[in-house]
Write an enzyme that holds these catalytic residues in place. Structure first.
Site, PDB file in Angstrom:
ATOM      1  N   GLY A  42       1.143  14.389  -0.412  1.00 12.42           N
ATOM      2  CA  GLY A  42       0.001  13.488  -0.460  1.00 12.42           C
ATOM      3  C   GLY A  42      -1.089  13.883   0.521  1.00 12.42           C
ATOM      4  CE1 TYR A  68      -1.038   0.966   1.332  1.00 20.12           C
ATOM      5  CE2 TYR A  68      -3.087   0.146   2.271  1.00 20.12           C
ATOM      6  CZ  TYR A  68      -2.107   1.112   2.209  1.00 20.12           C
ATOM      7  OH  TYR A  68      -2.180   2.222   3.014  1.00 20.12           O
TER       8      TYR A  68
END
Ligand code: NAD
Ligand code: AKB
Length: 318
Positions: A15, A146
């Site tokens: 990532g 989140y």
């Protein structure tokens, strides 16, 4: 001096952060010492730089076997769904973001791992937190899924430290800006996209309004902060949930002005989408004095220095 007996596993190594963090850890500890892992295919920039294994961190048994097979001493857990992607599937985000952390913390407890790193985010704060210079300890009522996973994760980290002595350390990263790897579905992604579009098309349409200030940081600072936190003596780590860290704060209009100093033809326009609501719930700037006092955190890049470096590096790639 880094301890050569370490064996480090990076989870989510392909990532935005994982690629650069893995490369830096390999530089410090040696390439054979740092095992990169991800669900995805190995990232182009990692190829040939050290060992790579395919791993779904939600599979605790496979992860546990890997820890034993490689004699892992430290885990850096970066797998997660970021804010914008998480809003599209809140239950999936809860499952990935929480179960990954619980699997790592629990195996760390069982196998007595030396250290664990897990990042939180400025997203832990919600609309009721102070917007300017948001303190380390304040009202925390995140309104995004989140942010909820980050808040719960922070509580789990502190719990595993207090109850089981797992040496888990964490930073509340601001939005991160990098040119080597792409961002993975966050609300601050505009601050990366804008550089790519400026260099390629001299034009960018921002999905956040002109005056939306958010805390931001250049990737080299974020990687250095991570390494410094993990190398700090345990006695210096006073916050066992997650540390605020800051570097700069700007809006789409502000970064566009800075880019125009290098590319005078650059034009920005605005077409907000659902990410505006997420950004509006977050701090505008961060108070990181506890990180500065406890383990000596100092950022090196401000908006001007970061912009010059981003543009210089992206232009090379054209
Ligand atoms: P990213 O989306 O770019 O990378 C996450 C990686 O995890 C991806 O390569 C993905 O394939 C991998 N992954 C997802 N599910 C997995 C699974 N089940 N098993 C193994 N790997 C899996 O995210 P990032 O920007 O590198 O963020 C890393 C961490 O830092 C996350 O916890 C994120 O919340 C946090 N963070 C990032 C930022 C930022 O601006 N990038 C800011 C604050 C916090
Ligand atoms: C996101 O926008 O989701 C991330 C973050 C600030 O956590 N970049």
């Amino acid at each position: 001096m880094p301890n050569r007996d370490e064996k480090i596993l990076v989870v989510g190594a392909c990532g935005q952060i994982g690629v650069e963090l893995t490369l830096q850890l390999r530089k410090i500890y040696g390439e054979g010492t740092v095992i990169a892992s991800d669900l995805r295919e190995e990232h182009q920039l990692l190829k040939g730089t050290g060992p790579y294994v395919s791993l779904d961190i939600l599979n605790k048994e496979t992860f546990h076997v890997l820890v034993l097979r490689y004699n892992i001493t430290q885990v850096y857990l970066l797998a997660a769904l970021l804010s914008a992607t998480a809003e599209k599937n809140p239950l999936l985000a809860w499952n990935i973001n929480m179960q990954s952390l619980l699997n790592v913390l629990d195996v760390a407890k069982e196998e007595n791992l030396k250290k664990v790193y897990w990042p939180s985010s400025i997203a832990v704060f919600g609309p009721s937190s102070p917007k300017e210079n948001t303190p380390q300890h304040t009202v925390i009522e995140p309104s995004t899924i989140y942010g909820i996973t980050k808040f719960a994760g922070e509580r789990w980290c502190e719990y595993y430290f207090n109850r089981y002595k797992v040496d888990v350390r964490s930073l509340r990263y601001p939005g991160l800006i990098s040119y080597k790897s792409q961002p993975g579905g966050g609300t601050t992604d505009y601050a990366v996209e804008i550089f790519h579009d400026a260099v390629r098309h001299n034009h960018y349409t921002s999905f956040l309004n002109a005056g939306t200030f958010l805390p931001m940081m250049y990737m080299p600072d974020a990687i250095r902060a991570t390494v410094e936190l993990m190398q700090a003596d345990a006695s210096k780590i006073k916050v066992r949930s997650s540390y605020n860290i800051g570097a700069m704060s700007f809006s789409p209009a502000g970064i566009a002005d800075e880019i125009k100093k290098h590319l005078p033809e650059f034009v920005i326009d605005y077409k907000k989408d659902n990410r505006q609501q997420i950004a509006d719930s977050w701090p505008r700037s961060i108070d990181d004095s506890e990180a500065k006092n406890d383990w000596g955190w100092q950022p090196e890049y401000d908006l001007a220095r970061m912009t010059a470096d981003m543009l210089q590096n992206l232009k090379k790639g054209i």
